[in-house]
Enzyme design. Structure first.
Site, mmCIF file in Angstrom:
data_model
loop_
_atom_site.group_PDB
_atom_site.id
_atom_site.type_symbol
_atom_site.label_atom_id
_atom_site.label_comp_id
_atom_site.label_asym_id
_atom_site.label_seq_id
_atom_site.Cartn_x
_atom_site.Cartn_y
_atom_site.Cartn_z
ATOM 1 N N CYS A 161 38.546 24.307 19.221
ATOM 2 C CA CYS A 161 39.465 24.582 20.328
ATOM 3 C C CYS A 161 40.896 24.834 19.851
ATOM 4 C CB CYS A 161 39.440 23.420 21.329
ATOM 5 S SG CYS A 161 40.089 21.894 20.645
ATOM 6 N N ASP A 173 2.699 10.468 2.862
ATOM 7 C CA ASP A 173 3.627 11.429 3.455
ATOM 8 C C ASP A 173 2.829 12.420 4.306
ATOM 9 O OD1 ASP A 173 5.995 12.558 4.031
ATOM 10 O OD2 ASP A 173 6.348 13.430 2.052
ATOM 11 N N CYS A 184 41.575 21.672 15.213
ATOM 12 C CA CYS A 184 40.146 21.671 15.542
ATOM 13 C C CYS A 184 39.610 23.107 15.467
ATOM 14 C CB CYS A 184 39.929 21.102 16.933
ATOM 15 S SG CYS A 184 38.252 21.332 17.524
ATOM 16 N N CYS A 241 37.780 20.326 24.809
ATOM 17 C CA CYS A 241 37.307 20.995 23.586
ATOM 18 C C CYS A 241 35.861 21.424 23.805
ATOM 19 C CB CYS A 241 37.408 20.043 22.398
ATOM 20 S SG CYS A 241 36.552 20.655 20.937
ATOM 21 N N LYS A 295 3.472 -5.314 3.989
ATOM 22 C CA LYS A 295 3.179 -5.934 5.286
ATOM 23 C C LYS A 295 2.816 -7.397 5.083
ATOM 24 C CE LYS A 295 1.249 -1.579 6.930
ATOM 25 N NZ LYS A 295 0.023 -0.783 7.090
ATOM 26 N N LYS A 336 11.096 2.849 -0.323
ATOM 27 C CA LYS A 336 11.056 4.279 -0.618
ATOM 28 C C LYS A 336 11.257 4.550 -2.112
ATOM 29 C CE LYS A 336 10.812 6.749 2.745
ATOM 30 N NZ LYS A 336 11.679 7.132 3.796
ATOM 31 N N LYS A 371 2.837 4.577 0.930
ATOM 32 C CA LYS A 371 3.292 5.182 2.186
ATOM 33 C C LYS A 371 2.914 6.660 2.096
ATOM 34 C CE LYS A 371 7.231 5.417 5.266
ATOM 35 N NZ LYS A 371 7.226 6.829 5.584
ATOM 36 N N TYR A 378 -4.690 2.582 8.687
ATOM 37 C CA TYR A 378 -3.944 1.413 8.206
ATOM 38 C C TYR A 378 -3.613 0.351 9.243
ATOM 39 C CZ TYR A 378 -0.094 4.709 9.332
ATOM 40 O OH TYR A 378 0.718 5.624 9.926
ATOM 41 N N GLU A 393 0.850 -1.199 0.000
ATOM 42 C CA GLU A 393 0.000 0.000 0.000
ATOM 43 C C GLU A 393 0.880 1.242 0.000
ATOM 44 O OE1 GLU A 393 -0.874 -1.453 4.049
ATOM 45 O OE2 GLU A 393 -1.221 0.676 4.503
ATOM 46 N N CYS A 418 39.284 15.484 16.913
ATOM 47 C CA CYS A 418 39.995 16.430 17.760
ATOM 48 C C CYS A 418 40.461 15.645 18.982
ATOM 49 C CB CYS A 418 39.037 17.544 18.170
ATOM 50 S SG CYS A 418 39.617 18.468 19.585
HETATM 51 S S1 IVH Z 1 2.322 1.047 8.973
HETATM 52 C C1 IVH Z 1 3.709 -1.124 12.441
HETATM 53 N N1 IVH Z 1 1.413 2.009 6.742
HETATM 54 O O1 IVH Z 1 5.340 5.785 7.999
HETATM 55 C C2 IVH Z 1 3.603 -0.354 11.220
HETATM 56 N N2 IVH Z 1 2.786 3.408 8.080
HETATM 57 O O2 IVH Z 1 8.161 5.390 8.416
HETATM 58 C C3 IVH Z 1 3.167 1.003 11.470
HETATM 59 N N3 IVH Z 1 3.115 5.637 7.180
HETATM 60 O O3 IVH Z 1 5.199 5.962 11.489
HETATM 61 C C4 IVH Z 1 3.128 1.836 10.307
HETATM 62 N N4 IVH Z 1 1.889 5.383 5.381
HETATM 63 O O4 IVH Z 1 3.494 7.332 10.147
HETATM 64 C C5 IVH Z 1 2.160 2.238 7.835
HETATM 65 N N5 IVH Z 1 0.489 2.751 4.762
HETATM 66 C C6 IVH Z 1 1.237 2.985 5.832
HETATM 67 C C7 IVH Z 1 1.857 4.218 6.067
HETATM 68 C C8 IVH Z 1 2.636 4.385 7.203
HETATM 69 C C9 IVH Z 1 2.641 6.218 6.075
HETATM 70 C C10 IVH Z 1 4.038 6.281 8.153
HETATM 71 C C11 IVH Z 1 3.697 6.067 9.597
HETATM 72 C C12 IVH Z 1 4.943 5.470 10.221
HETATM 73 C C13 IVH Z 1 5.983 5.876 9.241
HETATM 74 C C14 IVH Z 1 7.191 4.973 9.290
#
Ligand code: IVH
Length: 693
Positions: free
Chosen positions: A425, A133, A422, A446, A304, A328, A131, A240, A129, A440
């Site tokens: 210092c 932002d 350094c 320092c 997951k 990522k 991620k 999620y 799924e 250093c």
């Molecule tokens: S699962 C145990 N699913 O990414 C797993 N996180 O880098 C808990 N995030 O702290 C997170 N989209 O804030 C999960 N589809 C997604 C997500 C997601 C964004 C964020 C979340 C987490 C952070 C980790």
């Protein structure tokens, strides 16, 4: 209060005047920030506020050595507000490990299968799924009614933002049928790209703060003390996962998503069940292609493991689940000018070069600094001041200088010479054989090293002394009130003198002293982390505390572990995350005479709470020492080890007279023979499973 140099043009400053003006500007800006962010009551208009900041920036540009006295320049946006009450998460809010390429993803699947002792060829179902932002949030429902909501905070403790969350349409105030009585839902609050553009346009018209990207806008909007302000911001929510739950009917992640939807939550429509690495990667690229057209920002794809029983077996390591990973998207790159190279001195004396860049927008974030790592890196890439450089930024990672654009280099440019003295210092610096870092050698004489170590010592995950920040430490160090950590706990003797100090004031002294008293009782793991031992982060500190329980026994063990043939050394290496290099740093740190004095001093000032006992319930394995040998069929070695440890046992690598059990899998070798000779109880895999059942 304005400084006596305010009327003077900065080009006419000498270093002493500049230092005094920088301190004054910092105090003023800090006070205005406090009024603006924490009290929502600015005392000056934005134009005058910006002039103060610009003056400070110009001064620091002219006297780069004063950067350290300007912590406000590093502060962007609002700091967590003390206006919200704290919420302790019933289950920690975890973060995710990252994958940056296809191999990282196949490695992740490989690790999962190995842990579960599954055949490497066997497919395992994984949900993919986007991620999002945004900013994660936890929502608590009792009997289907939304009663409390919190930010993630540090994962253990967040802030109560219930009233702000109630203004978000995607967060149901009442769940639809079929919900458990207690239900904590976790997910991501985000702002769409359109809402972000509209918000910034409105902010510009009203002369208010504009946000760098939708994520910051969402965070800033959630942090409003007045929920009616949050209500005017267009925020959304994707659910999620869960935290606390009184009854979990789902057996897979996908089923849980179905339930979320039935209860009234939005789940991301690009969520897909995959059954192989190829499937996952195909979906990743599909999402990547759709990314520019999505109405919200995403920065990767989260994978997951689908079966919840497998998730449970896999468990967590270092605050991230073993059963999930964030893949990522590649870093965004752009060109800018490298205006200067500053050298920062860390708490261990390492000189780190930092690139000061002409500010540039990279993927929605304005970047003005980038890491240059070390001397060799600068030489290898032949990075020079004035060069046009390619920089890249990936997620929250510090931006990097990738390469120099040689065609754009000025003919007058000269190679950069790394300082051999350094810059803090003036003492000698050295490079040890085999190390890339230049250090250093002045140690605790320092200034920057002491200040950096003290900053780490009081930081949130160590002693967490609120109010004692860089600015205060610098002031107190300058007047010799603190030169080593133990001094912090004797500051109360100087209350009157402190109250008279320019830059502190009666109320802040009171707050600092109270915070210090609170931190005097400290968990062993926090103390170990706060010492700033190289390579010892929070997770390792915790494991060390669990293993050795008290500072006294830790000190004694590390003394004996100096002998690499000792049992103590072997046991040290047995701790998860402690390899030879970490062991070396630990032994070195505890063996150092100055550190020993610091530790004894701290022991006399603090009440140190023993390391946590992982399992207080006594089991057949509590306190036992186990060796696993040969191939286990029903679970991987990693799972066996973490299970044994969670039941109070210690897992070691070699058989000795101190071993209680040896669990023997297929093709076991000399360890089984040795166990037999020593008369140690030998268990087959089935007997082991029975023992832990
Ligand atoms: S699962 C145990 N699913 O990414 C797993 N996180 O880098 C808990 N995030 O702290 C997170 N989209 O804030 C999960 N589809 C997604 C997500 C997601 C964004 C964020 C979340 C987490 C952070 C980790």
């Amino acid at each position: 209060m304005t400084s006596r140099y305010r009327a003077k043009p900065i080009t006419e400053f000498n270093i002493f005047e500049a230092e005094s003006e920088v301190i004054a500007l910092n105090q003023e800006i800090d006070a205005h920030d406090e009024m603006y962010y924490r009290h929502d009551a600015p005392k000056i208009d934005d134009f005058n506020y910006d002039s103060l900041r610009q003056r400070l920036e110009a001064l620091v540009r002219q006297f780069p050595g004063l950067k350290k006295l300007s912590p406000v320049l590093g502060q962007v946006g609002a700091t967590p507000s003390p206006g919200f009450s704290k919420v302790i998460h019933s289950h920690p809010m975890l973060s995710l490990a990252n994958a940056f390429n296809d191999t990282d993803v196949t490695d992740f699947l490989g690790r999962v299968k190995k842990f579960l002792a599954l055949d490497a060829e066997q497919n395992i179902e994984v949900v993919a799924e986007p991620k999002i932002d945004g900013v994660s949030a936890s929502l608590i429902y009792r009997n289907g009614l939304f009663v409390k909501g919190a930010t993630r905070g540090d994962g253990a403790v967040g802030e109560d933002i219930t009233d702000n969350l109630r203004t978000i349409n995607d967060i149901p105030s009442r769940l639809k049928k079929g919900f458990p009585t207690t239900l904590e839902i976790r997910g991501e609050i985000y702002m769409t790209k359109v809402a972000f553009t509209e918000l910034n346009a409105a902010q510009t018209i009203s002369n208010s703060k504009v946000f760098a990207n939708p994520r910051n806008a969402a965070a800033g909007s959630l942090r409003q003390l007045d929920p009616t302000v949050t209500a005017t911001r267009n925020l959304n929510f994707f659910a999620y996962t869960w935290g606390e739950i009184s009854e979990l009917r789902a057996v897979t992640q996908i089923q849980f998503f179905g339930m979320l939807s039935n209860w009234g939550f939005k789940i991301n429509p690009l969520t897909k069940l995959c059954s192989s690495a190829e499937d996952l990667l195909r979906h990743y690229h599909e999402i990547e292609e759709q990314r520019p057209g999505l109405s919200y920002d995403i920065d990767g794809v989260v994978y997951k493991v689908n079966r919840l029983d497998l998730q449970k077996r896999l468990g967590t390591i270092s605050r991230a689940p073993r059963w999930a990973i964030a893949h990522k998207f590649p870093a965004e790159r752009t060109e800018t000018i490298l205006e200067a190279i500053d050298i920062q001195i860390g708490r261990t004396g390492v000189l780190t070069p930092v690139a000061r860049l002409r500010p540039i927008n990279v993927g929605g974030v304005v970047v003005s600094n980038a890491s240059l790592h070390n001397e060799d890196e600068i030489n290898r890439k032949d990075i020079r001041i004035g060069d046009t450089v390619v920089i890249q930024r990936a997620g929250d990672v510090i931006p990097q200088v990738v390469e120099v654009v040689l065609q754009k280099r000025s003919q007058l440019s000269k190679p950069y010479t790394f300082p051999i003295k350094c810059p803090s210092c003036g003492n000698e610096t050295k490079r040890l054989e085999g190390e890339v870092a230049r250090r250093c050698v002045a140690g605790l004489t320092c200034r920057d090293q002491v200040i950096e170590s003290l900053k780490h010592f009081v930081s949130r995950n160590a002693f967490d002394i609120e109010g004692l920040g860089e600015k205060q430490i610098y002031l107190l160090w300058g007047d010799s009130f603190i030169s080593s950590p133990g001094d912090i706990f004797r500051l109360k003797r100087h209350r009157v003198a402190l109250e008279k100090k320019n830059g502190l004031g009666k109320r802040s002294v009171e707050n600092i002293l109270n915070a210090i008293e609170k931190s005097r009782t400290i968990k062993l793991e926090r103390l170990i982390y706060g010492l700033g031992i190289p390579q010892v982060g929070q997770a390792t500190a915790r494991l060390i505390a669990i293993n050795y329980q008290t500072l006294t026994s830790l000190r004694a063990v590390l003394e004996k572990a100096r002998d690499k043939k000792s049992l103590e050394y072997a046991e040290l290496l047995n701790i998860d995350q402690v390899g030879e290099s970490v062991a070396h740093d630990l032994i070195d740190f505890f063996g150092d005479e100055i550190n020993q004095r610091i530790l004894s001093d701290l022991e006399s000032e603090l009440k140190i709470l023993d390391g946590e006992l992982i399992n207080v319930e006594r089991t057949a394995l509590t306190g036992k020492t186990i060796v696993f040998t040969g191939t286990l069929e029903k679970m991987g070695r990693g799972e066996a080890k973490s299970l044994a440890e969670s039941l109070g046992a210690k897992v070691v690598g070699s058989v000795s007279s101190k071993t209680d059990f040896v669990v023997v899998g297929g093709e076991a070798g000399s360890k089984a023979t040795k166990a037999e000779k020593l008369g140690i109880t030998i268990l087959t895999e089935d007997e082991w499973l029975k023992l832990i059942a």
